[in-house]
Design an enzyme around this catalytic site. Sequence first.
Site, PDB file in Angstrom:
ATOM      1  N   ASP A  82       0.852  -1.196   0.000  1.00 47.89           N
ATOM      2  CA  ASP A  82       0.000   0.000   0.000  1.00 47.89           C
ATOM      3  C   ASP A  82       0.892   1.253   0.000  1.00 47.89           C
ATOM      4  O   ASP A  82       1.781   1.379   0.849  1.00 47.89           O
ATOM      5  CB  ASP A  82      -0.867  -0.047   1.275  1.00 47.89           C
ATOM      6  N   HIS A 184      -7.599  10.071   3.440  1.00 50.22           N
ATOM      7  CA  HIS A 184      -7.365   9.091   4.508  1.00 50.22           C
ATOM      8  C   HIS A 184      -7.830   9.627   5.856  1.00 50.22           C
ATOM      9  O   HIS A 184      -7.992  10.825   6.028  1.00 50.22           O
ATOM     10  CB  HIS A 184      -5.866   8.775   4.600  1.00 50.22           C
ATOM     11  N   ILE A 265      -9.497  -0.005   3.139  1.00 56.35           N
ATOM     12  CA  ILE A 265     -10.041   0.305   4.471  1.00 56.35           C
ATOM     13  C   ILE A 265      -8.974   0.066   5.531  1.00 56.35           C
ATOM     14  O   ILE A 265      -8.456  -1.040   5.668  1.00 56.35           O
ATOM     15  CB  ILE A 265     -11.290  -0.563   4.753  1.00 56.35           C
TER      16      ILE A 265
HETATM   17  O1  G3H Z   1      -3.050   5.114   3.392  1.00 59.89           O
HETATM   18  C1  G3H Z   1      -2.758   5.002   4.522  1.00 59.89           C
HETATM   19  C2  G3H Z   1      -3.008   3.731   5.233  1.00 59.89           C
HETATM   20  O2  G3H Z   1      -4.040   3.922   6.156  1.00 59.89           O
HETATM   21  C3  G3H Z   1      -1.743   3.228   5.853  1.00 59.89           C
HETATM   22  O3  G3H Z   1      -1.379   4.070   6.891  1.00 59.89           O
HETATM   23  O4  G3H Z   1       1.014   4.583   6.464  1.00 59.89           O
HETATM   24  O5  G3H Z   1      -0.006   4.855   8.741  1.00 59.89           O
HETATM   25  O6  G3H Z   1       0.392   2.562   7.788  1.00 59.89           O
HETATM   26  P1  G3H Z   1       0.118   4.004   7.508  1.00 59.89           P
HETATM   27  P1  13P Z   2      -8.955   4.993   5.308  1.00 58.29           P
HETATM   28  O1  13P Z   2      -8.105   5.930   6.080  1.00 58.29           O
HETATM   29  O2  13P Z   2     -10.237   5.668   4.877  1.00 58.29           O
HETATM   30  O3  13P Z   2      -9.215   3.715   5.990  1.00 58.29           O
HETATM   31  O4  13P Z   2      -8.168   4.662   3.938  1.00 58.29           O
HETATM   32  C1  13P Z   2      -7.223   3.616   3.934  1.00 58.29           C
HETATM   33  C2  13P Z   2      -6.424   3.622   2.673  1.00 58.29           C
HETATM   34  O5  13P Z   2      -6.725   4.266   1.690  1.00 58.29           O
HETATM   35  C3  13P Z   2      -5.209   2.796   2.672  1.00 58.29           C
HETATM   36  O6  13P Z   2      -4.471   2.951   1.496  1.00 58.29           O
HETATM   37 ZN    ZN Z   3      -4.601   4.944   0.706  1.00 61.90          ZN
END
Ligand code: G3H
Ligand code: 13P
Ligand code: ZN
Length: 321
Positions: A82, A184, A265
């Site tokens: 991700d 986000h 999500i």
């Molecule tokens: O897009 C963001 C996701 O919620 C992942 O968040 O970079 O804090 O793990 P993180």
């Molecule tokens: P949310 O913050 O809405 O859960 O989005 C998650 C997301 O896009 C992870 O790449």
């Molecule tokens: Zn994202």
Amino acid sequence: MPLTHTRDLFAKALKGKYALGAFNVNNLELLQAIVEACEEEKAPVILQISRGARQYANPVYLKKLIEAAVSLSNIPIAVHLDHGDTFELCKECIDDGFTSVMIDGSHEPFDKNVELCRKVVDYAHKHNCVVEGELGQLVGAQHDEGENTGGYSKGGVYTHPEEAVQFVRKTGVDSLAVAIGNSHGAYKFKGEQHLDLERLKNIKKALMDAGLGDYPLVLHGASSVPKDLVELINQHGGKLGTDTAGVPEADIEVARRVGCTKVNIDTDLRLALTAGIRKVLDENPREFDPRKYLGPARATVKELVRHKVRDVLCCAGHAFD
Ligand code: G3H
Ligand code: 13P
Ligand code: ZN
């Protein structure tokens, strides 16, 4: 069952007109909750890992945990990076056997974004991995000046339908994350703001008209920030603002029908886990056995995931199509 390829999950989801949940994994409890929920609902699932998750949990732990989940379940599971932000990180994950990676060059100008994506696609496609790109920025709901003249602004923060076509053609990405007012976190909208679903339809149509077929789109920032979870957190000592706001689940359903094949999500999982932990510790201040609060918190996340795959994404029951 070994990992299932993201490519195969996408193909079946497009055919079956359902969306795949892409849930973020950061630790054992979240992983168990997601996989057990999907197993019970017979739903295929994408487990996604961010750079932050790799830093928090260590890539080797995450890999071994996912291997355990895959060997203990019999649903199709794909593993996705991700928001990969460099070629090097994407390469590491591709070499590690991820079935898809996201290269997020959305903060770069169009040409630089294309160049970065192209480099990742070239490597990924040689190594049996597919790539998600992103065009436009996840800045939340804003007004697009171009709409005043009955159109959309090019090079703006939202994804422009024609630019989406150019981007997909030039990069060869296998799926595209769109910016349509999504963002986000737990504070997505103010007042009457909402997703630009009309734009989503136009992006999908532009790709179709350009001969790119039923092209898979990705919706980031798809948490709905359930009020009951926010209340539970605040009832038990939390201090989340009164202005928390997520994407209404009805809008996610429209996005699914329009063609968002992958729906990301994370925030909702974090809220569910936090609500579960806070409740137990607040009601039992003498408790200090982690299993006593992480267990119920895991069950809260599991219920949430069951609801998402069954009632919102409609991928429940499609594991063995
Ligand atoms: O897009 C963001 C996701 O919620 C992942 O968040 O970079 O804090 O793990 P993180
Ligand atoms: P949310 O913050 O809405 O859960 O989005 C998650 C997301 O896009 C992870 O790449
Ligand atoms: Zn994202």
